[in-house]
Motif scaffolding. Structure first.
Motif, mmCIF file in Angstrom:
data_model
loop_
_atom_site.group_PDB
_atom_site.id
_atom_site.type_symbol
_atom_site.label_atom_id
_atom_site.label_comp_id
_atom_site.label_asym_id
_atom_site.label_seq_id
_atom_site.Cartn_x
_atom_site.Cartn_y
_atom_site.Cartn_z
ATOM 1 N N HIS A 1 -6.899 22.917 18.513
ATOM 2 C CA HIS A 1 -8.056 22.383 19.214
ATOM 3 C C HIS A 1 -9.294 23.063 18.642
ATOM 4 C CE1 HIS A 1 -6.134 19.974 22.334
ATOM 5 N NE2 HIS A 1 -5.193 20.889 22.356
ATOM 6 N N ALA A 2 -10.200 22.257 18.124
ATOM 7 C CA ALA A 2 -11.360 22.805 17.420
ATOM 8 C C ALA A 2 -12.181 23.742 18.286
ATOM 9 C CB ALA A 2 -12.236 21.671 16.915
ATOM 10 N N ASN A 3 -12.278 23.422 19.568
ATOM 11 C CA ASN A 3 -13.110 24.220 20.457
ATOM 12 C C ASN A 3 -12.295 25.188 21.317
ATOM 13 O OD1 ASN A 3 -15.420 22.800 19.555
ATOM 14 N ND2 ASN A 3 -14.943 21.119 20.955
ATOM 15 N N GLY A 4 -11.049 25.412 20.933
ATOM 16 C CA GLY A 4 -10.199 26.291 21.720
ATOM 17 C C GLY A 4 -10.602 27.750 21.596
ATOM 18 N N ASP A 5 -10.497 28.461 22.691
ATOM 19 C CA ASP A 5 -10.840 29.883 22.682
ATOM 20 C C ASP A 5 -9.914 30.649 21.746
ATOM 21 O OD1 ASP A 5 -12.799 29.426 24.533
ATOM 22 O OD2 ASP A 5 -11.544 29.922 26.262
ATOM 23 N N ASN A 6 -10.499 31.493 20.924
ATOM 24 C CA ASN A 6 -9.784 32.430 20.044
ATOM 25 C C ASN A 6 -9.081 31.761 18.860
ATOM 26 O OD1 ASN A 6 -10.347 34.608 21.978
ATOM 27 N ND2 ASN A 6 -8.782 33.646 23.248
ATOM 28 N N ASN B 1 -2.148 23.112 5.710
ATOM 29 C CA ASN B 1 -3.075 22.048 6.094
ATOM 30 C C ASN B 1 -3.440 22.213 7.559
ATOM 31 O OD1 ASN B 1 -2.835 20.649 3.519
ATOM 32 N ND2 ASN B 1 -0.793 20.051 4.202
ATOM 33 N N THR B 2 -4.735 22.266 7.844
ATOM 34 C CA THR B 2 -5.190 22.468 9.220
ATOM 35 C C THR B 2 -5.832 21.190 9.741
ATOM 36 O OG1 THR B 2 -5.625 24.797 8.741
ATOM 37 C CG2 THR B 2 -6.605 23.893 10.736
ATOM 38 N N HIS B 3 -5.438 20.775 10.918
ATOM 39 C CA HIS B 3 -5.959 19.549 11.517
ATOM 40 C C HIS B 3 -6.573 19.892 12.872
ATOM 41 C CE1 HIS B 3 -3.605 17.313 8.505
ATOM 42 N NE2 HIS B 3 -2.664 18.192 8.775
ATOM 43 N N GLN B 4 -7.832 19.576 13.028
ATOM 44 C CA GLN B 4 -8.521 19.828 14.286
ATOM 45 C C GLN B 4 -8.476 18.578 15.153
ATOM 46 O OE1 GLN B 4 -12.490 21.177 13.406
ATOM 47 N NE2 GLN B 4 -11.802 23.225 12.840
ATOM 48 N N ILE C 1 1.948 23.604 16.181
ATOM 49 C CA ILE C 1 0.914 23.161 17.112
ATOM 50 C C ILE C 1 0.485 24.351 17.972
ATOM 51 C CG2 ILE C 1 0.354 21.609 19.019
ATOM 52 C CD1 ILE C 1 2.512 19.706 17.912
ATOM 53 N N ILE C 2 -0.815 24.619 18.015
ATOM 54 C CA ILE C 2 -1.337 25.716 18.839
ATOM 55 C C ILE C 2 -2.211 25.102 19.926
ATOM 56 C CG2 ILE C 2 -2.599 27.887 18.853
ATOM 57 C CD1 ILE C 2 -2.097 28.089 15.832
ATOM 58 N N ASN C 3 -1.680 25.008 21.121
ATOM 59 C CA ASN C 3 -2.436 24.405 22.221
ATOM 60 C C ASN C 3 -3.647 25.248 22.604
ATOM 61 O OD1 ASN C 3 -1.035 22.028 22.739
ATOM 62 N ND2 ASN C 3 0.499 23.055 23.987
ATOM 63 N N SER D 1 -10.538 30.054 16.271
ATOM 64 C CA SER D 1 -11.257 30.359 15.029
ATOM 65 C C SER D 1 -10.987 31.791 14.587
ATOM 66 C CB SER D 1 -12.764 30.129 15.213
ATOM 67 O OG SER D 1 -13.279 30.951 16.257
ATOM 68 N N GLU D 2 -10.909 32.702 15.544
ATOM 69 C CA GLU D 2 -10.614 34.090 15.216
ATOM 70 C C GLU D 2 -9.237 34.214 14.574
ATOM 71 O OE1 GLU D 2 -10.277 38.454 17.442
ATOM 72 O OE2 GLU D 2 -11.075 36.718 18.524
ATOM 73 N N LEU D 3 -8.290 33.431 15.068
ATOM 74 C CA LEU D 3 -6.944 33.447 14.497
ATOM 75 C C LEU D 3 -6.960 32.971 13.048
ATOM 76 C CD1 LEU D 3 -3.806 33.602 14.756
ATOM 77 C CD2 LEU D 3 -3.901 31.218 15.519
ATOM 78 N N LEU D 4 -7.626 31.846 12.790
ATOM 79 C CA LEU D 4 -7.628 31.281 11.448
ATOM 80 C C LEU D 4 -8.414 32.137 10.458
ATOM 81 C CD1 LEU D 4 -8.009 27.469 12.218
ATOM 82 C CD2 LEU D 4 -5.934 28.818 11.855
#
Length: 211
Positions: free
Chosen positions: A163-168, A180-183, A125-127, A170-173
């Motif tokens: 969190h789909a709208n979390g800062d940074n 399996n990725t769950h937003q 989990i990445i908060n 998308s850059e990580l992924l």
């Protein structure tokens, strides 16, 4: 000279070169390891749920423990805080699952990788990800690199919650993801949750009127 005899010495990341005990262990070529690595060995056969992020790790971890406890599951956990629902911040538990607060701080003076590298989670989990720990990270890219090392350890059949709208995030992924990725927290999931609550509320009203 007063260091107790042991088969293995666990050296925390608060100790550095120059510490008398550390120097004695090195000079005598005694066996030593880091706390995160030892913990990773202990939980390697469990289904590990690791909670990471710059903020909210402790709260999220204990919320998960509360859910398991409510289902009468003897959850194992290690959380860097105290909850009124539990007497301890860590316990082994008898259940298959183990919840761990996955800190990005370094493991030990001899292992500068983040602690969560050693946990090999089935669910990661990445908060959130922000710049922090300026004493060991020079910039945000350093932190992203460590988070990506952890992403690399999640099995292909494992899960990464973001969190789909979390800062940074998308850059990580974009650096690579094989699980399996769950937003969560997207506009669509919030609207779906609200719609389900409305439908359930209407059903409850209907049931009351039919009595």
């Amino acid at each position: 000279s007063n260091l107790p005899a042991a088969d293995l010495y666990v050296i925390g990341n608060a100790l550095s070169r120059g510490n008398p005990s550390v120097e004695f262990i090195l000079n005598q070529k005694l066996e030593y390891t880091s706390g995160p690595k030892m913990l990773g060995e202990i939980i390697k056969d469990r289904t590990v749920i690791a909670v990471s992020g710059t903020h909210g790790k402790t709260s999220t971890s204990f919320l998960l423990c509360e859910i398991f406890k409510a289902q009468k599951i003897d959850i194992g956990f290690l959380v860097g805080g105290v909850s009124q629902a539990f007497n301890h911040s860590a316990r082994l538990g008898s259940a298959e699952y183990f919840v761990i607060e996955a800190d990005e701080y370094d493991s030990a003076f001899f292992d500068k990788r983040s602690k969560f590298i050693h946990y090999h989670p089935d669910t990661f989990i990445i908060n959130n990800i922000e710049f922090d720990h300026a004493d060991i990270f020079s910039d945000l890219s350093d932190i992203l690199k460590q988070f990506h090392h952890a992403v690399r350890t999640v099995p292909g059949e494992g899960n990464i919650l973001i969190h789909a709208n979390g800062d940074n995030i998308s850059e990580l992924l974009e650096m690579g993801c094989w699980s399996n990725t769950h937003q969560i927290g997207t506009k669509e999931t919030i609207e779906l949750d609200l719609a389900n609550k409305i439908l359930n509320f209407k059903d409850e009203i209907f049931n009351l009127e039919s009595l």
